[in-house]
Design an enzyme around this catalytic site. Structure first.
Site, short mmCIF file in Angstrom:
data_model
loop_
_atom_site.label_atom_id
_atom_site.label_comp_id
_atom_site.label_asym_id
_atom_site.label_seq_id
_atom_site.Cartn_x
_atom_site.Cartn_y
_atom_site.Cartn_z
N ALA A 33 0.80 -1.24 0.00
CA ALA A 33 0.00 0.00 0.00
C ALA A 33 0.83 1.28 0.00
O ALA A 33 0.27 2.38 -0.01
CB ALA A 33 -1.01 0.04 1.15
N ALA A 34 2.16 1.16 0.00
CA ALA A 34 2.99 2.37 0.02
C ALA A 34 2.78 3.18 -1.28
O ALA A 34 2.59 4.40 -1.24
CB ALA A 34 4.45 2.01 0.19
N GLY A 35 2.81 2.48 -2.41
CA GLY A 35 2.63 3.18 -3.69
C GLY A 35 1.24 3.78 -3.81
O GLY A 35 1.07 4.90 -4.30
N ASP A 36 0.22 3.02 -3.37
CA ASP A 36 -1.17 3.51 -3.47
C ASP A 36 -1.34 4.77 -2.62
O ASP A 36 -2.00 5.73 -3.02
CB ASP A 36 -2.15 2.43 -2.96
O1 RIB Z 1 -0.81 -2.18 -3.76
C1 RIB Z 1 -1.14 -3.08 -2.75
C2 RIB Z 1 -2.42 -3.79 -3.09
O2 RIB Z 1 -2.24 -4.51 -4.29
C3 RIB Z 1 -2.86 -4.81 -2.07
O3 RIB Z 1 -3.65 -4.26 -1.04
C4 RIB Z 1 -3.55 -5.87 -2.91
O4 RIB Z 1 -4.91 -5.96 -2.69
C5 RIB Z 1 -3.24 -5.50 -4.37
O5 RIB Z 1 -4.29 -4.90 -4.99
#
Ligand code: RIB
Length: 304
Positions: free
Chosen positions: A246-249
């Site tokens: 989740a760091a990139g998101d």
């Molecule tokens: O970027 C991380 C995410 O990638 C995770 O939470 C997983 O669900 C995938 O979608």
């Protein structure tokens, strides 16, 4: 409050810590236990927008199953606008199987399930809310990404695309002009053939990307090294990486939110690096995303 519409994926993450990646035919024991944590690239970004002080509208699709119920509960508790979330009758909620190694690096396999069922009607309704930006990744269908991008472009809404996960077949050329295009190192290499290892290779990769994508800003995420944006490297903060999920998101959501405040892409990149550094120092996807006050104090404590 800055209003951001995320049209993207939602998954339940099944996470195991592993001492090493098993080889073909090998079984290994993982004593660290396992966890189910709400994730999905789009959901992580929609949660980040809400926690970082934005108004978060989320258009996605989940199944009519227990995981779908759990994800919706989380989004409602976070204050996310869930009116544009479709409940699919014929597909289960997306599931990601994630292996996390001791150095925090992850390996992710995604079963998209209901993520392929986002409806054009829901996208149309969400666009009518006139968000200040449309935010997307590439974890839904190509049709969804192109449809939402075209609709936003026609409505004059700036579009930000985080290029994960990169599909070499994705028709980047068909996207309208974007505000920001942000791939990570792997995605940059998949789309350009160039590994962004230093400023020179980043510059070459951006030149290559420009042949395929029209965008005002290109921001290559470089993991622990920070990011390369509009010709400059913005360094990251030094933290011990526990889990990079989740760091990139979170980075791209934070970048978008801060950028929309005053269109200062470098200031926004610094804020995004701080938010992502906090994420990697904690476990899990949505569970590791910070609130705005945490990011502000982190920046104040780590001012150099
Ligand atoms: O970027 C991380 C995410 O990638 C995770 O939470 C997983 O669900 C995938 O979608």
């Amino acid at each position: 409050m800055i209003k951001i519409l995320t049209v993207s994926s939602a998954n339940m993450d099944f996470v195991m810590d592993t001492p090493k990646i098993p080889a073909a035919g090998e079984s290994i024991i993982c004593n660290g236990g396992y966890r189910y944590i709400p994730g999905g690239k789009g959901a992580n970004s929609a949660v980040a927008v809400a926690r970082l002080g934005g108004e978060s509208l989320f258009c996605t699709s989940v199944g009519r199953d227990a995981n779908g119920n759990a994800l919706l509960d989380l989004y409602n508790n976070e204050g996310i606008d869930t009116r544009f979330i479709y409940r699919a009758n014929d597909a289960p909620t997306g599931l990601a199987a994630i292996m996390v190694e001791g150095n925090g690096q992850n390996r992710i396999m995604v079963f998209p399930g209901a993520n392929r069922k986002i409806t054009t009607e829901a996208i149309d309704l969400a666009i009518e809310e006139k968000p200040e930006a449309l935010f997307m990744q590439l974890e839904t269908s190509v049709e969804t990404v192109l449809y939402a991008a075209k609709s936003a472009s026609e409505a004059g809404i700036p579009i930000v695309i985080d290029a994960g996960p990169a599909d070499p077949e994705f028709p980047l050329e068909q996207l309208p002009e974007l505000e920001i295009f942000s791939p990570n190192e792997t995605e940059t290499e998949i789309f350009t053939g160039i590994a962004p290892t230093d400023e020179k290779s980043c510059e070459l990769a951006v030149e290559k990307l420009k042949e395929r994508v029209k965008a005002k800003h290109f921001c290559i995420k470089l993991g622990g090294k920070g990011c390369y944006v509009d010709g400059k490297t913005v360094p990251s903060f030094k933290v011990e990486a526990v889990d990079t999920t989740a760091a990139g998101d979170t980075f791209t959501a934070a970048l978008t939110l801060e950028y929309l405040r005053d269109r200062d892409i470098f200031k926004a990149a610094r804020f995004a690096c701080a938010a992502a550094a906090i994420v990697v120092s904690k476990r899990g996807a949505s569970s590791s995303i910070p609130h705005r006050a945490q990011v502000d104090s982190f920046i104040a404590e780590n001012r150099s």
